[in-house]
Design a protein around this motif. Structure first.
Motif, PDB file in Angstrom:
ATOM      1  N   ASP A 180      42.334 -32.783  -3.570  1.00  0.00           N
ATOM      2  CA  ASP A 180      41.456 -32.009  -4.465  1.00  0.00           C
ATOM      3  C   ASP A 180      40.158 -32.734  -4.805  1.00  0.00           C
ATOM      4  O   ASP A 180      39.701 -32.726  -5.943  1.00  0.00           O
ATOM      5  CB  ASP A 180      42.195 -31.620  -5.752  1.00  0.00           C
ATOM      6  N   ARG A 181      39.590 -33.398  -3.800  1.00  0.00           N
ATOM      7  CA  ARG A 181      38.305 -34.104  -3.940  1.00  0.00           C
ATOM      8  C   ARG A 181      38.334 -35.134  -5.074  1.00  0.00           C
ATOM      9  O   ARG A 181      37.354 -35.299  -5.810  1.00  0.00           O
ATOM     10  CB  ARG A 181      37.155 -33.108  -4.147  1.00  0.00           C
TER      11      ARG A 181
ATOM     12  N   TRP B 114      29.193 -30.922  -2.609  1.00  0.00           N
ATOM     13  CA  TRP B 114      29.882 -30.055  -1.632  1.00  0.00           C
ATOM     14  C   TRP B 114      30.376 -28.731  -2.229  1.00  0.00           C
ATOM     15  O   TRP B 114      31.017 -27.948  -1.547  1.00  0.00           O
ATOM     16  CB  TRP B 114      31.085 -30.768  -0.987  1.00  0.00           C
ATOM     17  N   THR B 115      30.108 -28.463  -3.517  1.00  0.00           N
ATOM     18  CA  THR B 115      30.706 -27.277  -4.141  1.00  0.00           C
ATOM     19  C   THR B 115      29.695 -26.157  -4.371  1.00  0.00           C
ATOM     20  O   THR B 115      28.517 -26.397  -4.657  1.00  0.00           O
ATOM     21  CB  THR B 115      31.365 -27.611  -5.498  1.00  0.00           C
TER      22      THR B 115
ATOM     23  N   ASN C 156      44.175 -35.213   3.370  1.00  0.00           N
ATOM     24  CA  ASN C 156      43.063 -34.263   3.385  1.00  0.00           C
ATOM     25  C   ASN C 156      42.306 -34.404   2.067  1.00  0.00           C
ATOM     26  O   ASN C 156      42.880 -34.182   0.998  1.00  0.00           O
ATOM     27  CB  ASN C 156      43.610 -32.838   3.557  1.00  0.00           C
TER      28      ASN C 156
ATOM     29  N   ASN D  15      26.519 -28.282   3.465  1.00  0.00           N
ATOM     30  CA  ASN D  15      27.731 -27.540   3.853  1.00  0.00           C
ATOM     31  C   ASN D  15      27.633 -26.098   3.370  1.00  0.00           C
ATOM     32  O   ASN D  15      26.753 -25.746   2.579  1.00  0.00           O
ATOM     33  CB  ASN D  15      29.018 -28.224   3.358  1.00  0.00           C
TER      34      ASN D  15
ATOM     35  N   GLY E 108      40.013 -32.622   0.744  1.00  0.00           N
ATOM     36  CA  GLY E 108      39.578 -31.370   0.128  1.00  0.00           C
ATOM     37  C   GLY E 108      40.650 -30.708  -0.711  1.00  0.00           C
ATOM     38  O   GLY E 108      41.606 -31.337  -1.155  1.00  0.00           O
ATOM     39  N   THR E 109      40.473 -29.398  -0.916  1.00  0.00           N
ATOM     40  CA  THR E 109      41.447 -28.617  -1.668  1.00  0.00           C
ATOM     41  C   THR E 109      41.984 -27.514  -0.749  1.00  0.00           C
ATOM     42  O   THR E 109      41.306 -27.106   0.193  1.00  0.00           O
ATOM     43  CB  THR E 109      40.820 -27.956  -2.913  1.00  0.00           C
TER      44      THR E 109
ATOM     45  N   TYR F  71      46.805 -32.788   0.166  1.00  0.00           N
ATOM     46  CA  TYR F  71      45.429 -32.616  -0.308  1.00  0.00           C
ATOM     47  C   TYR F  71      45.201 -33.460  -1.564  1.00  0.00           C
ATOM     48  O   TYR F  71      46.106 -33.633  -2.375  1.00  0.00           O
ATOM     49  CB  TYR F  71      45.158 -31.149  -0.642  1.00  0.00           C
TER      50      TYR F  71
ATOM     51  N   TRP G 243      38.415 -27.222   4.859  1.00  0.00           N
ATOM     52  CA  TRP G 243      39.545 -28.141   4.938  1.00  0.00           C
ATOM     53  C   TRP G 243      40.859 -27.454   5.304  1.00  0.00           C
ATOM     54  O   TRP G 243      41.739 -28.062   5.895  1.00  0.00           O
ATOM     55  CB  TRP G 243      39.673 -28.948   3.642  1.00  0.00           C
TER      56      TRP G 243
ATOM     57  N   GLU H  18      39.531 -24.611  -0.055  1.00  0.00           N
ATOM     58  CA  GLU H  18      38.298 -24.754   0.718  1.00  0.00           C
ATOM     59  C   GLU H  18      38.542 -24.344   2.161  1.00  0.00           C
ATOM     60  O   GLU H  18      39.400 -24.915   2.835  1.00  0.00           O
ATOM     61  CB  GLU H  18      37.836 -26.215   0.704  1.00  0.00           C
TER      62      GLU H  18
ATOM     63  N   GLU I 207      36.069 -40.603   2.411  1.00  0.00           N
ATOM     64  CA  GLU I 207      35.359 -39.805   1.406  1.00  0.00           C
ATOM     65  C   GLU I 207      35.295 -40.633   0.127  1.00  0.00           C
ATOM     66  O   GLU I 207      36.288 -41.254  -0.271  1.00  0.00           O
ATOM     67  CB  GLU I 207      36.111 -38.491   1.170  1.00  0.00           C
TER      68      GLU I 207
END
Length: 361
Positions: A62-63, A206-207, A29, A232, A31-32, A60, A38, A35, A90
């Motif tokens: 964490d991007r 994305w943040t 994954n 997003n 993402g975090t 995860y 995710w 999020e 990603e």
């Protein structure tokens, strides 16, 4: 099927999931765990795994692409290899993961972001070159970006003669295929509406935090902005916060559009702070498991819509659908019978019914 691997691990005294027969899947994954997109993605995937009796593990990153590559290296070269590795391209991590996977015996499946056209050209990514890459499932990102702006323009009062409608756009990461495609769709809609003027497009990563900082500057620079397109919901909320702090009312002084059916985004749509919302792609991982389970059972999934598929998951969510999605979020297993979606024993004309409608039956 790598059943011999399960046997080898059991011989070493390692327990493989709930049953030695269950196929093991590791999902990287990107993402975090903080999020909502995710985490809901993981929850839906877990519901599918429970229903299909798949031994699923989720980690995860964490991007951080370096963490993703490290996780992939451990999974592909380490002693406890999964049968399947599911990952997202990603920040363009796919070529390195494909390279690491060679000879590992682990089957690969991509979700959300598949290979970009440039990567396809560089890798010469043919099925025979990467026999362990079994497929990909991606949403209609370009169409999603297009539909969002078209709907925002439809809801906006017409421009006065000689006047322009000012638009700000917040994309994700420049090197992520989904961001590139959503932006491409937005530009396609823009080309159809010369009365709309794109003042600036920025990459909010994305943040929420980054989009908030960018938006504070942009709303000062372009005070006439009345359309805000965000790739997003996190960035959407960051931009909204900056707009409110500048004295604006989202939904009234400017129309905001975004993607992701998080509970907060659904509530913002119901409150009319958010004017346009698209969603449905949080379900991709769960749908991918249905396909992988079929593959593991010997089904030739390429006969049921192709090995690499794009599915029209992103669609405009109306307020009635938003209420249903909010209610569904608390339902156990999301109310989906994943077994019923299998292509086993179906005619070749069958297509996997992966859609928001399947979720909201």
């Amino acid at each position: 099927m790598l059943k011999f691997l399960c046997g080898a691990l059991l011989a070493l005294g390692t327990v493989v999931g709930p049953s030695a027969q269950a196929e093991s899947v590791l999902f990287l994954n990107p993402g975090t765990p903080r999020e909502v997109f995710w985490t809901s993605y993981s929850q839906f995937m877990q519901a599918a795994a429970d229903d299909l009796r798949i031994d699923l593990r989720i980690v995860y990153s964490d991007r951080t692409s370096e963490i993703t590559i490290g996780q992939a290296r451990e999974a592909l070269l380490g002693p406890s290899r999964p049968d399947y590795l599911v990952f997202v391209n990603e920040e363009s991590v796919a070529p390195e993961i494909l390279r690491l996977a060679k000879g590992s015996g682990v089957k690969l499946f991509m979700v959300n972001n598949a290979l970009s056209p440039d990567q396809m050209r560089l890798l010469g990514a043919r099925p025979d070159k990467y026999p362990d890459w079994v497929g990909s499932l991606v949403p209609n990102d370009e169409e999603g970006g297009y539909l969002m702006l078209k709907e925002l323009i439809r809801l906006h009062p017409p421009a006065a003669p000689g006047q322009a409608i000012d638009l700000l756009a917040f994309s994700g990461l420049k090197i992520t295929p989904s961001a590139q495609l959503r932006e491409k769709g937005m530009r396609r809609a823009l080309a159809e509406h010369p009365e709309v003027r794109l003042r600036q497009l920025v990459y909010g990563g994305w943040t929420r935090e980054r989009a908030y900082e960018q938006a504070k500057l942009l709303f000062k620079r372009y005070p006439q902005t009345s359309l805000v397109w965000t790739a997003n919901d996190e960035m959407g909320f960051g931009a909204m916060q900056a707009f409110e702090e500048a004295g604006g009312k989202p939904g009234k002084d400017a129309l905001f559009g975004t993607i992701n059916n998080s509970p907060a985004a659904l509530r913002a749509l119901l409150d009319k702070r958010l004017s346009v919302l698209l969603g449905g792609h949080f379900s991709l991982g769960g749908w991918a498991l249905v396909q992988l389970h079929d593959y593991d059972q010997g089904v030739d999934v390429s006969q049921y819509g192709g090995r690499d598929r794009q599915i029209p998951l992103l669609q405009v969510i109306d307020r009635a659908q938003a209420r249903r999605l909010l209610a569904m979020g608390s339902a156990q297993n999301f109310g989906v019978d994943f077994h019923k979606l299998s292509a086993r024993g179906r005619p070749i004309s069958y297509r996997y019914p992966f859609s928001l409608q399947t979720l909201m039956h």
